[in-house]
Scaffold this motif. Structure first.
Motif, PDB file in Angstrom:
ATOM      1  N   VAL A 266       0.817  -1.230   0.000  1.00 27.26           N
ATOM      2  CA  VAL A 266       0.000   0.000   0.000  1.00 27.26           C
ATOM      3  C   VAL A 266       0.844   1.270   0.000  1.00 27.26           C
ATOM      4  CG1 VAL A 266      -1.936  -1.150   1.143  1.00 27.26           C
ATOM      5  CG2 VAL A 266      -0.286   0.124   2.539  1.00 27.26           C
ATOM      6  N   GLN A 267       2.156   1.123   0.178  1.00 29.38           N
ATOM      7  CA  GLN A 267       3.025   2.304   0.163  1.00 29.38           C
ATOM      8  C   GLN A 267       3.583   2.598  -1.229  1.00 29.38           C
ATOM      9  OE1 GLN A 267       5.653   2.705   3.828  1.00 29.38           O
ATOM     10  NE2 GLN A 267       4.925   0.614   4.095  1.00 29.38           N
ATOM     11  N   LYS A 268       3.163   1.781  -2.226  1.00 33.62           N
ATOM     12  CA  LYS A 268       3.612   2.006  -3.607  1.00 33.62           C
ATOM     13  C   LYS A 268       2.409   2.064  -4.537  1.00 33.62           C
ATOM     14  CE  LYS A 268       8.112  -0.310  -3.456  1.00 33.62           C
ATOM     15  NZ  LYS A 268       8.827  -1.489  -3.969  1.00 33.62           N
ATOM     16  N   MET A 269       2.631   2.644  -5.723  1.00 35.52           N
ATOM     17  CA  MET A 269       1.566   2.766  -6.717  1.00 35.52           C
ATOM     18  C   MET A 269       1.391   1.462  -7.499  1.00 35.52           C
ATOM     19  SD  MET A 269       0.395   5.759  -6.384  1.00 35.52           S
ATOM     20  CE  MET A 269      -0.660   5.596  -7.799  1.00 35.52           C
ATOM     21  N   GLY A 270       0.147   1.234  -7.954  1.00 38.84           N
ATOM     22  CA  GLY A 270      -0.115   0.124  -8.879  1.00 38.84           C
ATOM     23  C   GLY A 270      -0.442  -1.173  -8.183  1.00 38.84           C
ATOM     24  N   ALA A 271      -0.862  -2.163  -8.989  1.00 39.21           N
ATOM     25  CA  ALA A 271      -1.213  -3.481  -8.444  1.00 39.21           C
ATOM     26  C   ALA A 271       0.045  -4.339  -8.398  1.00 39.21           C
ATOM     27  CB  ALA A 271      -2.306  -4.116  -9.299  1.00 39.21           C
ATOM     28  N   ALA A 272       0.296  -5.121  -9.440  1.00 35.73           N
ATOM     29  CA  ALA A 272       1.470  -6.012  -9.443  1.00 35.73           C
ATOM     30  C   ALA A 272       2.800  -5.290  -9.174  1.00 35.73           C
ATOM     31  CB  ALA A 272       1.532  -6.776 -10.763  1.00 35.73           C
ATOM     32  N   PRO A 273       3.016  -4.071  -9.724  1.00 31.68           N
ATOM     33  CA  PRO A 273       4.322  -3.431  -9.474  1.00 31.68           C
ATOM     34  C   PRO A 273       4.609  -3.153  -7.994  1.00 31.68           C
ATOM     35  CG  PRO A 273       3.192  -2.352 -11.299  1.00 31.68           C
ATOM     36  CD  PRO A 273       2.199  -3.287 -10.660  1.00 31.68           C
ATOM     37  N   SER A 274       3.576  -3.071  -7.176  1.00 31.82           N
ATOM     38  CA  SER A 274       3.777  -2.705  -5.762  1.00 31.82           C
ATOM     39  C   SER A 274       3.990  -3.916  -4.845  1.00 31.82           C
ATOM     40  CB  SER A 274       2.560  -1.913  -5.259  1.00 31.82           C
ATOM     41  OG  SER A 274       1.419  -2.750  -5.200  1.00 31.82           O
ATOM     42  N   ILE A 275       3.870  -5.135  -5.375  1.00 27.13           N
ATOM     43  CA  ILE A 275       3.939  -6.342  -4.532  1.00 27.13           C
ATOM     44  C   ILE A 275       5.399  -6.641  -4.181  1.00 27.13           C
ATOM     45  CG2 ILE A 275       3.442  -8.824  -4.440  1.00 27.13           C
ATOM     46  CD1 ILE A 275       1.059  -8.243  -6.375  1.00 27.13           C
ATOM     47  N   PRO A 276       5.714  -6.790  -2.883  1.00 28.06           N
ATOM     48  CA  PRO A 276       7.117  -6.939  -2.480  1.00 28.06           C
ATOM     49  C   PRO A 276       7.653  -8.359  -2.659  1.00 28.06           C
ATOM     50  CG  PRO A 276       5.721  -6.993  -0.544  1.00 28.06           C
ATOM     51  CD  PRO A 276       4.810  -6.738  -1.720  1.00 28.06           C
ATOM     52  N   THR A 277       8.989  -8.474  -2.602  1.00 22.69           N
ATOM     53  CA  THR A 277       9.664  -9.779  -2.637  1.00 22.69           C
ATOM     54  C   THR A 277       9.849 -10.290  -1.203  1.00 22.69           C
ATOM     55  OG1 THR A 277      11.853  -8.807  -2.451  1.00 22.69           O
ATOM     56  CG2 THR A 277      10.965  -9.085  -4.687  1.00 22.69           C
ATOM     57  N   TYR A 278      10.217 -11.566  -1.110  1.00 21.09           N
ATOM     58  CA  TYR A 278      10.486 -12.192   0.191  1.00 21.09           C
ATOM     59  C   TYR A 278      11.549 -11.400   0.958  1.00 21.09           C
ATOM     60  CZ  TYR A 278      12.070 -15.705   3.574  1.00 21.09           C
ATOM     61  OH  TYR A 278      12.427 -16.361   4.734  1.00 21.09           O
ATOM     62  N   ASP A 279      12.634 -11.037   0.278  1.00 18.86           N
ATOM     63  CA  ASP A 279      13.728 -10.314   0.945  1.00 18.86           C
ATOM     64  C   ASP A 279      13.256  -8.958   1.469  1.00 18.86           C
ATOM     65  OD1 ASP A 279      15.417 -12.413   0.493  1.00 18.86           O
ATOM     66  OD2 ASP A 279      16.438 -11.503  -1.232  1.00 18.86           O
ATOM     67  N   GLU A 280      12.413  -8.282   0.695  1.00 20.53           N
ATOM     68  CA  GLU A 280      11.892  -6.973   1.134  1.00 20.53           C
ATOM     69  C   GLU A 280      11.003  -7.123   2.369  1.00 20.53           C
ATOM     70  OE1 GLU A 280      11.764  -4.548  -3.122  1.00 20.53           O
ATOM     71  OE2 GLU A 280      10.099  -5.871  -2.595  1.00 20.53           O
ATOM     72  N   VAL A 281      10.179  -8.165   2.380  1.00 15.74           N
ATOM     73  CA  VAL A 281       9.300  -8.389   3.548  1.00 15.74           C
ATOM     74  C   VAL A 281      10.123  -8.750   4.777  1.00 15.74           C
ATOM     75  CG1 VAL A 281       7.352  -9.716   4.470  1.00 15.74           C
ATOM     76  CG2 VAL A 281       7.401  -9.144   2.038  1.00 15.74           C
ATOM     77  N   LYS A 282      11.107  -9.642   4.597  1.00 17.55           N
ATOM     78  CA  LYS A 282      11.942 -10.044   5.730  1.00 17.55           C
ATOM     79  C   LYS A 282      12.729  -8.858   6.305  1.00 17.55           C
ATOM     80  CE  LYS A 282      11.404 -14.378   6.771  1.00 17.55           C
ATOM     81  NZ  LYS A 282      10.873 -14.736   8.099  1.00 17.55           N
ATOM     82  N   ALA A 283      13.227  -7.994   5.417  1.00 16.51           N
ATOM     83  CA  ALA A 283      13.968  -6.804   5.877  1.00 16.51           C
ATOM     84  C   ALA A 283      13.040  -5.871   6.663  1.00 16.51           C
ATOM     85  CB  ALA A 283      14.565  -6.072   4.677  1.00 16.51           C
ATOM     86  N   ALA A 284      11.813  -5.707   6.172  1.00 14.64           N
ATOM     87  CA  ALA A 284      10.840  -4.841   6.863  1.00 14.64           C
ATOM     88  C   ALA A 284      10.444  -5.434   8.208  1.00 14.64           C
ATOM     89  CB  ALA A 284       9.615  -4.634   5.985  1.00 14.64           C
ATOM     90  N   LEU A 285      10.309  -6.760   8.266  1.00 12.56           N
ATOM     91  CA  LEU A 285       9.998  -7.428   9.554  1.00 12.56           C
ATOM     92  C   LEU A 285      11.132  -7.231  10.549  1.00 12.56           C
ATOM     93  CD1 LEU A 285       8.364 -10.756   8.309  1.00 12.56           C
ATOM     94  CD2 LEU A 285       7.250  -9.041   9.750  1.00 12.56           C
ATOM     95  N   ALA A 286      12.360  -7.362  10.077  1.00 11.81           N
ATOM     96  CA  ALA A 286      13.529  -7.188  10.969  1.00 11.81           C
ATOM     97  C   ALA A 286      13.576  -5.763  11.495  1.00 11.81           C
ATOM     98  CB  ALA A 286      14.806  -7.509  10.196  1.00 11.81           C
ATOM     99  N   GLU A 287      13.238  -4.820  10.602  1.00 14.51           N
ATOM    100  CA  GLU A 287      13.227  -3.402  10.978  1.00 14.51           C
ATOM    101  C   GLU A 287      12.200  -3.126  12.070  1.00 14.51           C
ATOM    102  OE1 GLU A 287      12.070   0.177   8.305  1.00 14.51           O
ATOM    103  OE2 GLU A 287      13.786  -0.811   7.347  1.00 14.51           O
ATOM    104  N   SER A 288      11.056  -3.834  11.990  1.00 15.31           N
ATOM    105  CA  SER A 288       9.993  -3.602  12.980  1.00 15.31           C
ATOM    106  C   SER A 288      10.128  -4.558  14.178  1.00 15.31           C
ATOM    107  CB  SER A 288       8.621  -3.738  12.353  1.00 15.31           C
ATOM    108  OG  SER A 288       8.509  -4.919  11.604  1.00 15.31           O
ATOM    109  N   GLY A 289      11.244  -5.306  14.226  1.00 16.16           N
ATOM    110  CA  GLY A 289      11.521  -6.167  15.390  1.00 16.16           C
ATOM    111  C   GLY A 289      10.682  -7.405  15.469  1.00 16.16           C
ATOM    112  N   LYS A 290      10.159  -7.892  14.318  1.00 18.66           N
ATOM    113  CA  LYS A 290       9.307  -9.099  14.324  1.00 18.66           C
ATOM    114  C   LYS A 290      10.117 -10.319  13.903  1.00 18.66           C
ATOM    115  CE  LYS A 290       5.244  -7.215  15.287  1.00 18.66           C
ATOM    116  NZ  LYS A 290       4.399  -7.601  16.407  1.00 18.66           N
TER     117      LYS A 290
END
Length: 309
Positions: free
Chosen positions: A285-309
């Motif tokens: 939801v922080q990016k424009m578009g449908a498919a172009p905005s869907i994150p990769t596994y590495d991006e999700v894992k990095a964001a989880l680490a950043e939020s301490g999860k």
């Protein structure tokens, strides 16, 4: 070992009109910008599965047109197997027209085209596929008769079935009979059951409603409030990650695909998989578009680490 997932569903080309606000009935407004991108609930969910590391197969239809070729190539670029995407010579590839306001809210008009014309013929030659996959996901932008037949074949092969009943409409009881997990948002849930989602009690009542119809597991996405889950062993609420949305298109599709990519077939890790899916959705939801905005596994894992999860 990564999950093997088939997604049976819609394939659209999305055209987005960027507006300051939505027009009133009869009003003409100038768009600030216009963009086109791959979309469709089914295709978005396939992209979300694939980008989170799952071996992903898409079952669907496109027209014999440039949009259809564009969508097949686009999905293949994400590593999605498109050998079960048929070509309909009578109907065009599905399209969606999205109006997006300055707050990141959208409204969407969809032309079903080849998606709506799909028949059970799309399932021929899938016998080996159903022996191989762990999960199958479907939604309501393609005919329920096809989904019911696919879920029936899936259950005969021990495959876990996930139904995302969006956009909400009456559900074929035959489809529910073969559904392991149903995953509406709170609005869809209320439309399907008549039970307004107001508190935990209403969510538990909703779970009981679907259990009576033969569906043992329920997920209700609650937007900024998180996601409620109910299984035969447990229920709970997994909170959302607080972000400022730019474009909510594909948030729900990202959630479903990301979740299924991480889920064990017995759902024993559902709470952890839901945290991952919520984080993925919060990035979309922080990016424009449908498919172009869907994150990769590495991006999700990095964001989880950043939020301490």
């Amino acid at each position: 070992m990564s999950n093997k997932i088939a997604v049976l569903g819609s394939i659209n080309v999305d055209t987005t009109y960027h507006m300051d606000r939505f027009p009133q009935p009869g009003e003409t407004l100038q768009a600030k910008d216009k963009s086109s991108a791959p979309g469709g609930k089914g295709a978005n969910q396939s992209v979300a599965c694939a980008r989170s590391g799952a071996k992903t197969y898409h079952i669907g239809m496109v027209g014999a047109d440039q949009e259809g070729q564009f969508m097949r190539e686009s999905m293949q670029e994400d590593g999605i197997d498109t050998k079960f995407v048929g070509i309909d010579k009578m109907h065009g590839t599905g399209t969606a027209m999205i109006t997006l306001d300055a707050e990141g809210q959208n409204d969407i008009m969809v032309y079903g085209g080849a998606n709506q014309a799909m028949t059970t013929d799309v399932l021929k030659n899938t016998d080996d596929l159903f022996k191989e996959i762990d999960f199958i996901i479907t939604q309501f932008e393609t005919p329920q008769k096809v989904s019911a037949e696919a879920f029936k074949r899936a259950k005969e092969n021990g495959v876990t079935t996930i139904l995302n009943p969006a956009p909400a409409k009456d559900i074929d009881p035959e489809l529910l009979k073969y559904t392991d997990v149903i995953a509406p948002n709170e609005t869809e849930s209320a439309l399907l059951t008549g039970i307004e989602i107001t508190d935990e009690d209403s969510m538990i009542k909703t779970a009981e409603y679907f259990k009576a119809k033969g569906v043992p597991n329920l997920l209700i996405t609650l937007g900024s409030k998180g996601v409620f889950y109910s299984t035969p062993n447990d229920h709970g609420l997994v909170p959302a990650f607080k972000v400022k949305p730019v474009d909510t298109t594909a948030a729900g599709d990202t959630f479903i695909g990301a979740l299924t990519s991480q889920l064990k077939t017995d759902l024993s890790n559902i709470a952890d998989a839901l945290v991952y899916a919520q984080r993925a959705s919060s990035l979309t939801v922080q990016k424009m578009g449908a498919a172009p905005s869907i994150p990769t596994y590495d991006e999700v894992k990095a964001a989880l680490a950043e939020s301490g999860k």
